[in-house]
Design a protein around this motif. Structure first.
Motif, short mmCIF file in Angstrom:
data_model
loop_
_atom_site.label_atom_id
_atom_site.label_comp_id
_atom_site.label_asym_id
_atom_site.label_seq_id
_atom_site.Cartn_x
_atom_site.Cartn_y
_atom_site.Cartn_z
N SER A 169 15.91 38.86 62.16
CA SER A 169 15.06 37.67 62.04
C SER A 169 13.81 37.82 62.87
CB SER A 169 15.82 36.41 62.48
OG SER A 169 16.12 36.47 63.86
N ILE A 170 12.78 37.06 62.49
CA ILE A 170 11.51 37.08 63.20
C ILE A 170 10.80 35.75 62.95
CG2 ILE A 170 10.17 38.07 61.30
CD1 ILE A 170 8.61 39.68 63.39
N HIS A 171 9.97 35.35 63.89
CA HIS A 171 9.18 34.12 63.77
C HIS A 171 7.75 34.50 63.41
CE1 HIS A 171 12.21 32.52 66.91
NE2 HIS A 171 12.66 32.34 65.68
N PHE A 172 7.24 33.86 62.35
CA PHE A 172 5.87 34.12 61.93
C PHE A 172 5.21 32.79 61.56
CE2 PHE A 172 2.75 35.02 58.52
CZ PHE A 172 1.89 35.84 59.24
N LEU A 173 4.21 32.41 62.34
CA LEU A 173 3.54 31.12 62.19
C LEU A 173 4.57 29.99 62.24
CD1 LEU A 173 0.90 32.04 59.45
CD2 LEU A 173 0.62 31.99 61.91
N ASP A 174 4.72 29.18 61.19
CA ASP A 174 5.68 28.08 61.23
C ASP A 174 6.96 28.43 60.47
OD1 ASP A 174 4.61 28.07 58.69
OD2 ASP A 174 4.69 25.88 58.48
N LEU A 175 7.23 29.73 60.29
CA LEU A 175 8.40 30.17 59.55
C LEU A 175 9.34 30.98 60.44
CD1 LEU A 175 6.81 31.38 56.18
CD2 LEU A 175 8.03 29.23 56.60
N GLU A 176 10.62 30.79 60.19
CA GLU A 176 11.65 31.67 60.75
C GLU A 176 12.21 32.48 59.58
OE1 GLU A 176 15.99 31.49 62.99
OE2 GLU A 176 14.64 29.75 63.06
N ILE A 177 11.95 33.78 59.60
CA ILE A 177 12.30 34.66 58.48
C ILE A 177 13.55 35.46 58.86
CG2 ILE A 177 11.46 36.45 56.92
CD1 ILE A 177 8.61 35.67 57.77
N THR A 178 14.56 35.42 57.96
CA THR A 178 15.84 36.08 58.21
C THR A 178 16.21 36.96 57.02
OG1 THR A 178 16.55 34.13 59.46
CG2 THR A 178 18.26 35.71 58.86
N THR A 179 16.78 38.12 57.33
CA THR A 179 17.27 39.00 56.26
C THR A 179 18.76 38.74 56.06
OG1 THR A 179 17.71 40.77 57.86
CG2 THR A 179 15.57 40.77 56.78
N THR A 180 19.13 38.46 54.82
CA THR A 180 20.54 38.17 54.49
C THR A 180 20.87 38.84 53.16
OG1 THR A 180 20.38 36.05 55.61
CG2 THR A 180 22.26 36.39 54.15
N HIS A 181 21.79 39.79 53.20
CA HIS A 181 22.25 40.46 51.99
C HIS A 181 21.08 41.00 51.17
CE1 HIS A 181 26.22 38.99 52.91
NE2 HIS A 181 25.80 37.72 52.87
N ASP A 182 20.24 41.75 51.85
CA ASP A 182 19.12 42.44 51.21
C ASP A 182 18.09 41.49 50.60
OD1 ASP A 182 20.29 44.86 51.83
OD2 ASP A 182 21.41 44.95 49.95
N ARG A 183 17.97 40.30 51.14
CA ARG A 183 16.91 39.39 50.71
C ARG A 183 16.41 38.61 51.90
NH1 ARG A 183 18.45 33.79 47.74
NH2 ARG A 183 19.72 32.87 49.42
N LEU A 184 15.24 38.04 51.77
CA LEU A 184 14.63 37.26 52.85
C LEU A 184 14.88 35.78 52.63
CD1 LEU A 184 11.15 39.05 53.22
CD2 LEU A 184 13.20 39.39 54.60
N GLU A 185 15.24 35.10 53.69
CA GLU A 185 15.40 33.65 53.67
C GLU A 185 14.49 33.02 54.71
OE1 GLU A 185 19.47 32.61 54.15
OE2 GLU A 185 20.05 33.30 52.13
N PHE A 186 14.05 31.79 54.40
CA PHE A 186 13.06 31.14 55.26
C PHE A 186 13.53 29.74 55.64
CE2 PHE A 186 11.04 34.01 52.32
CZ PHE A 186 10.15 34.74 53.10
N LYS A 187 13.06 29.30 56.77
CA LYS A 187 13.16 27.90 57.18
C LYS A 187 12.06 27.63 58.19
CE LYS A 187 16.67 28.64 60.78
NZ LYS A 187 18.04 28.25 61.24
N THR A 188 11.82 26.35 58.45
CA THR A 188 10.72 25.98 59.35
C THR A 188 11.07 26.32 60.79
OG1 THR A 188 10.15 24.17 57.87
CG2 THR A 188 9.19 24.11 60.06
N TYR A 189 10.10 26.90 61.48
CA TYR A 189 10.30 27.28 62.89
C TYR A 189 9.62 26.25 63.78
CZ TYR A 189 9.61 29.73 67.30
OH TYR A 189 9.57 30.07 68.63
N PHE A 190 10.39 25.72 64.73
CA PHE A 190 9.87 24.78 65.72
C PHE A 190 9.88 25.48 67.08
CE2 PHE A 190 11.65 22.18 62.35
CZ PHE A 190 10.66 21.24 62.14
#
Length: 338
Positions: free
Chosen positions: A21-42
């Motif tokens: 996982s990594i934080h980029f701007l207002d997103l928290e990006i996570t790798t799950t089962h060979d795909r990227l998932e997103f949610k809002t990062y606070f």
């Protein structure tokens, strides 16, 4: 990083490294089962900085704030569970700022029913269709002193500009050409004269009449004031014509008079309106009034006379008091000598 943070400016740099996982701007990006998932990062330092509902902003604008923020969450969150979890947190913040629970719940329900894929699509920009009006100007020439027939000039303009225009065209001083839009006809103005404000009678030595022409087309109408058959020159120019609606215009012109001119029942004040070069096509006329009131000069004279009378009364009262005191003092002296 230690060397970079060894500075006297108070700047502290941090970094993160993670294989999942990594934080980029207002997103928290996570790798799950060979795909990227997103949610809002606070951020950890994030606070409830939303604008209070009792601020002095427009009510409709304030009521749209919750929905816009929930749309942001819906767009950022891949999983519905993350969206509902973050929506609950956001709902608490809005309630703390005074927003109505029903307003916040309606926003959540409305956004929840929105397809996330539609929010991720780039909306094409639609070019606004604007209508342009062209004006055609030339220097004065003896060859264009008179243009006949007018249709020839209109065809000439359309040939070179390829537009239809409702603007007035000038060919030197004194030559005015109107090119009307398709389907439009020249309409004469309606003229009205508005009398002076009654406050002017007390506060000013001059009195004003206002002439208003309205409902005409095209926009170039000239107003002229005439007193007892004689044009009044040296007045201010017309107020620029204003568009009342899509097909008519209005303008006005002020006439300034002395009190002796206005308060004279034999004087007649006439306002004529006409298209430039076509003479008068409409007019309105009023007659001077009789001066039944008190002028400012007379009012000041009455005030001064009242002040003088008041001073004389005070002087007589003071003199009478002195006489009475003298009589009392004389009696005391005589009674003491006995």
């Amino acid at each position: 990083m230690i060397q970079l943070n060894d500075n006297d400016r108070g700047i502290v740099l941090t970094y993160e490294a993670s294989p999942s996982s990594i934080h980029f701007l207002d997103l928290e990006i996570t790798t799950t089962h060979d795909r990227l998932e997103f949610k809002t990062y606070f951020k950890p330092t994030d606070r409830n900085g939303y604008i209070p509902v009792d601020s002095c902003h427009h009510r409709r604008w304030l009521e749209s704030v919750p929905r816009s923020q929930f749309l942001r969450l819906r767009r950022n969150c891949t999983r519905d569970s993350d969206f509902y979890l973050q929506s609950d947190m956001l709902k608490t913040r809005f309630l703390d700022k005074g927003y109505r629970p029903s307003l916040v719940d309606d926003a959540i329900n409305s956004v929840s029913a929105t397809d996330r894929a539609s929010l991720l699509q780039v909306k094409p920009k639609v070019a606004k269709q604007e209508s342009f009006k062209w004006s055609f100007f030339t220097s004065y020439s003896i060859q264009h002193n008179e243009i006949t027939p007018a249709r020839t000039l209109r065809n000439f303009i359309l040939q070179w500009l390829a537009v239809s225009t409702g603007s007035v065209q000038y060919f030197g001083e004194g030559t005015t050409i109107y090119v009307l839009e398709n389907g439009e006809v020249q309409r004469p103005p309606t003229v009205n004269i508005f009398g002076p404000n009654k406050q002017e009678f007390k506060d000013h030595k001059l009195i004003s009449l206002v002439c208003v022409a309205s409902g005409f087309y095209p926009e170039h109408v000239q107003l002229n004031w005439i007193i007892n058959g004689i044009p009044r020159n040296g007045l201010y120019q017309n107020v620029a014509s204003k568009k009342e609606n899509d097909t008519s215009f209005s303008t006005s012109k002020r006439l300034t008079l002395t009190r002796s001119e206005y308060f004279n029942t034999e004087n007649k004040f006439k306002c004529e309106a006409g298209f430039i070069g076509n003479g008068s096509v409409a007019f309105a006329e009023v007659t001077g009034e009789s001066d039944c009131g008190v002028s400012k000069e007379s009012y000041a004279m009455y005030i001064n006379q009242g002040k003088i009378s008041y001073i004389m009364v005070l002087f007589k009262s003071g003199l009478y008091a002195l006489i009475v005191l003298a009589i009392i003092w004389r009696r005391k002296v005589l009674s003491g000598s006995c």
